[in-house]
Design an enzyme around this catalytic site. Sequence first.
Site, mmCIF file in Angstrom:
data_model
loop_
_atom_site.group_PDB
_atom_site.id
_atom_site.type_symbol
_atom_site.label_atom_id
_atom_site.label_comp_id
_atom_site.label_asym_id
_atom_site.label_seq_id
_atom_site.Cartn_x
_atom_site.Cartn_y
_atom_site.Cartn_z
ATOM 1 N N THR A 39 11.502 42.696 -22.339
ATOM 2 C CA THR A 39 11.356 44.122 -22.041
ATOM 3 C C THR A 39 9.978 44.560 -22.528
ATOM 4 O O THR A 39 9.243 43.786 -23.160
ATOM 5 C CB THR A 39 12.443 44.949 -22.767
ATOM 6 O OG1 THR A 39 12.184 44.917 -24.186
ATOM 7 C CG2 THR A 39 13.836 44.400 -22.490
ATOM 8 N N ASP A 40 9.629 45.813 -22.266
ATOM 9 C CA ASP A 40 8.330 46.314 -22.698
ATOM 10 C C ASP A 40 8.174 46.247 -24.212
ATOM 11 O O ASP A 40 7.081 45.990 -24.730
ATOM 12 C CB ASP A 40 8.131 47.757 -22.225
ATOM 13 C CG ASP A 40 7.924 47.846 -20.721
ATOM 14 O OD1 ASP A 40 7.575 46.797 -20.125
ATOM 15 O OD2 ASP A 40 8.125 48.929 -20.154
ATOM 16 N N CYS A 41 9.255 46.538 -24.941
ATOM 17 C CA CYS A 41 9.148 46.525 -26.396
ATOM 18 C C CYS A 41 9.553 45.190 -27.016
ATOM 19 O O CYS A 41 9.323 44.966 -28.214
ATOM 20 C CB CYS A 41 9.961 47.667 -27.000
ATOM 21 S SG CYS A 41 11.654 47.762 -26.406
ATOM 22 N N TYR A 42 10.167 44.325 -26.225
ATOM 23 C CA TYR A 42 10.527 42.979 -26.687
ATOM 24 C C TYR A 42 10.034 41.953 -25.658
ATOM 25 O O TYR A 42 10.806 41.445 -24.833
ATOM 26 C CB TYR A 42 12.044 42.849 -26.873
ATOM 27 C CG TYR A 42 12.599 43.712 -27.983
ATOM 28 C CD1 TYR A 42 12.385 43.377 -29.314
ATOM 29 C CD2 TYR A 42 13.339 44.861 -27.694
ATOM 30 C CE1 TYR A 42 12.892 44.154 -30.340
ATOM 31 C CE2 TYR A 42 13.852 45.649 -28.714
ATOM 32 C CZ TYR A 42 13.619 45.292 -30.036
ATOM 33 O OH TYR A 42 14.120 46.066 -31.052
ATOM 34 N N PRO A 43 8.723 41.636 -25.684
ATOM 35 C CA PRO A 43 8.139 40.811 -24.614
ATOM 36 C C PRO A 43 8.377 39.305 -24.770
ATOM 37 O O PRO A 43 8.099 38.551 -23.828
ATOM 38 C CB PRO A 43 6.645 41.139 -24.714
ATOM 39 C CG PRO A 43 6.437 41.483 -26.164
ATOM 40 C CD PRO A 43 7.698 42.177 -26.591
#
Length: 401
Positions: free
Chosen positions: A139-143
């Site tokens: 995700t954007d915060c967990y790349p």
Amino acid sequence: MRTIAEINEKILQKKAVVWTADELKSKVQEISVTQAAKQVDVICTGTFEPMESSGALINLGHTDPPIKIRQCWLDGIPAYAGFGAVDIYLGASAMGDYNSLPETTIESENRQLERGGGHIIQDLIAGKTIQLRAIGQMTDCYPRASFETIITKDSINQFYLFNPRNLYQNFIVGVNGGEKPLYTYLGLLYPRLLNAVYSNPGAISPLFNDPDLQIIGIGTRIFLGGGIGYIAWEGTQHFPLQKRLPNRTPIGPAATLALIGDAKQMNATWVRGCYFKNYGASLMLGVGVPIPVLNEEVIRHCSVQDEEIVAPVVDFSIPRRVRPTFGLVTYAQLKSGKITIEGKSVRTAPLASISFSRQVAVELKQWIEAGEFTLTEAVASVPMERTFVPQDRWGSPLMME
């Protein structure tokens, strides 16, 4: 006669009189219940038996770049990752499908199906290293997409046992009246009633000594795995409405408790992974419960002997939820090494370690006598009106539509 606050004051002054359940049961053969109640402040009970409805909650700490873990393996054993980004839950009975994992993820000595989540928990408690492999949802915060590392109990944040069902108040005796061996959660049951296996250590077990859970409750401090734990809630499959004898002990599986405790403070002597052939992994766990002597009724309940408690003998050769039984036997009969079923002498053996169960009670007693372990007031009672709801799916309205 006493309050928990008064008993704790004596504990802190190292003046409390503490007996194990064994000692109490022996002494009441010589002195009266009234005399015993005047002399003793705390009774220590204990058990060391398989408790597969156990597991560990672990917070791994964030990586850089961060990862939102959605699949995770510890030495090839899958852990549940449907929580926050780096929270996982490792069930004691979890087992790995080693054929589905890359060759590099598991050391050769661990490529055995007899190893499960209970063994990983034991190894972490013992300070050993465990290989971790994780796959993330990007995700954007967990790349980050994946992560591999080695962990120990000192390289992770929280590591605590949260066990949904421990401390069965009573259980069954398993036998096999069929013609072929059966591999069960009670171990190997030989055909034609050649053996009988029971799992509860009997009269020294915690919940036999407080049959209606009048003293033990939510918030009670206990010995858990060699460290300090607490009763967190009623356990799954909690069935306090089981039929009971006049002494209030149940005639079969009844009350259960959910337990919690810091695994970093535990001792691998009391937390041991185990494996039942052709059934699966489990966890041998030592649990000790102190019972404050608040009145004579506590002593009366704690005086119960193996001759006064019973368990049902269940035939596992019938593959149904409700199996036929061969009646009830006492724990004194079970511990004698033989019971009689339909005129046949049948060898018995416990899954619980009677010796280690006694040692749990002794160690808890030593903690209390040294002023290192005080008692807690329950913050709420364990519900005693729960029914047991089975899942007979084929009879449900949804399956009929």
